[in-house]
Design a protein around this motif. Sequence first.
Motif, mmCIF file in Angstrom:
data_model
loop_
_atom_site.group_PDB
_atom_site.id
_atom_site.type_symbol
_atom_site.label_atom_id
_atom_site.label_comp_id
_atom_site.label_asym_id
_atom_site.label_seq_id
_atom_site.Cartn_x
_atom_site.Cartn_y
_atom_site.Cartn_z
ATOM 1 N N TRP A 10 0.941 -1.237 -0.027
ATOM 2 C CA TRP A 10 0.082 0.009 -0.091
ATOM 3 C C TRP A 10 0.905 1.474 -0.029
ATOM 4 N N LYS A 11 2.020 1.112 -0.018
ATOM 5 C CA LYS A 11 2.984 2.414 0.010
ATOM 6 C C LYS A 11 2.695 3.277 0.723
ATOM 7 N N MET A 12 2.919 4.679 0.493
ATOM 8 C CA MET A 12 2.412 5.827 1.343
ATOM 9 C C MET A 12 1.289 6.286 0.857
ATOM 10 N N GLY A 93 14.398 -4.458 0.613
ATOM 11 C CA GLY A 93 14.932 -4.181 -0.749
ATOM 12 C C GLY A 93 14.057 -3.747 -1.642
ATOM 13 N N HIS A 94 12.973 -2.999 -1.334
ATOM 14 C CA HIS A 94 11.929 -2.674 -2.403
ATOM 15 C C HIS A 94 12.746 -1.678 -3.062
ATOM 16 N N SER A 95 12.430 -1.732 -4.498
ATOM 17 C CA SER A 95 13.096 -0.713 -5.397
ATOM 18 C C SER A 95 13.042 0.653 -5.209
ATOM 19 N N TYR A 165 10.364 -10.848 -7.676
ATOM 20 C CA TYR A 165 11.231 -10.302 -8.621
ATOM 21 C C TYR A 165 10.228 -9.001 -9.254
ATOM 22 N N GLU A 166 10.951 -7.878 -9.093
ATOM 23 C CA GLU A 166 10.190 -6.415 -9.469
ATOM 24 C C GLU A 166 11.079 -5.667 -10.359
ATOM 25 N N PRO A 167 10.814 -5.875 -11.740
ATOM 26 C CA PRO A 167 11.794 -5.099 -12.484
ATOM 27 C C PRO A 167 11.610 -3.481 -12.381
ATOM 28 N N VAL A 171 7.771 -1.122 -12.045
ATOM 29 C CA VAL A 171 7.047 -0.604 -10.960
ATOM 30 C C VAL A 171 6.546 0.651 -11.070
ATOM 31 N N GLY A 172 5.199 0.621 -10.816
ATOM 32 C CA GLY A 172 4.660 2.119 -10.910
ATOM 33 C C GLY A 172 4.652 2.722 -12.026
ATOM 34 N N THR A 173 4.990 1.891 -13.315
ATOM 35 C CA THR A 173 4.941 2.754 -14.637
ATOM 36 C C THR A 173 3.862 2.279 -15.470
ATOM 37 N N GLY A 206 5.065 -5.550 -10.444
ATOM 38 C CA GLY A 206 5.498 -4.292 -11.529
ATOM 39 C C GLY A 206 4.308 -4.236 -12.388
ATOM 40 N N SER A 207 3.345 -3.292 -11.822
ATOM 41 C CA SER A 207 2.038 -2.855 -12.743
ATOM 42 C C SER A 207 1.271 -4.241 -13.073
ATOM 43 N N ILE A 208 1.158 -4.920 -12.135
ATOM 44 C CA ILE A 208 0.239 -6.230 -12.046
ATOM 45 C C ILE A 208 -1.216 -5.521 -12.202
#
Length: 248
Positions: A10-12, A93-95, A165-167, A171-173, A206-208
């Motif tokens: 849920w990030k910030m 280790g989140h990108s 695995y999150e290229p 992520v968020g793109t 990554g943008s699922i």
Amino acid sequence: MAKPLLAGNWKMHGTAKSAAELASQLAGYAGEKPEIMVFPSFVSIPAVVNALSEHKDIAIGAQNVSHYSEGAYTGEISGKMLTGIGCSHVLVGHSERRTNNAEGNTLVAEKFAAAQQSGLIPILCVGETLQQRQDSLQLQVIKAQITAVIEKVGLQNVCNAIIAYEPVWAVGTGETATPEQAQQVHGFIRAELGEHGKDTQLLYGGSINADNAASLFSQPDIDGGLVGGASLEAEHFMNIAQQLIERK
Ligand code: PGA
């Protein structure tokens, strides 16, 4: 085969109140579900724990943890503090932290170790940048990210955790790895883990979203997803969860 798992980062976003509402909505879904896990912001965790007090099938994790166990570290949160309020998991280790907070492989390995020492299950996030992919360095980068942790805690402890695995470029793109690109890396990670990694849950992130989830989940070494944007709306997230359960 590893158990299917869907995690929401849920990030910030939102507030403690909206996080508790989202958690209650997720808990309201009946029927067969994969393993579900949510990662609210630190300050929203107690409200989410409260909202899920009668729904132990949804696990709660934190988005970060200190690599120290205790001491004069202003602003830091220890693993023991997290288990103490009901967290079972933590992202490591989140990108976004590797990029915005200069977390390198050594620090990530220390955080991983601290998490396990305090009884948390880490989700180790790995992934290459766009430039690294363009230079065909993705497997090399991922190997270095995982090896740093194996050197710190040993292979068995890495196999006991979860790897996402999150290229970075996905992520968020709104851009997703193709199922083949994702499977290549997942198959590589599975092989790196060896015999003890057969049941280690390997997530793609990554943008699922509801449109691309099924094709990603159909890959043999993708055991589930770590979902950011699409986890902020209960119906969307549970749609993805359903696709994971029904995967071909
Ligand atoms: P995204 O985020 O689904 O919004 O790309 C994934 C993540 O950061 O874990």
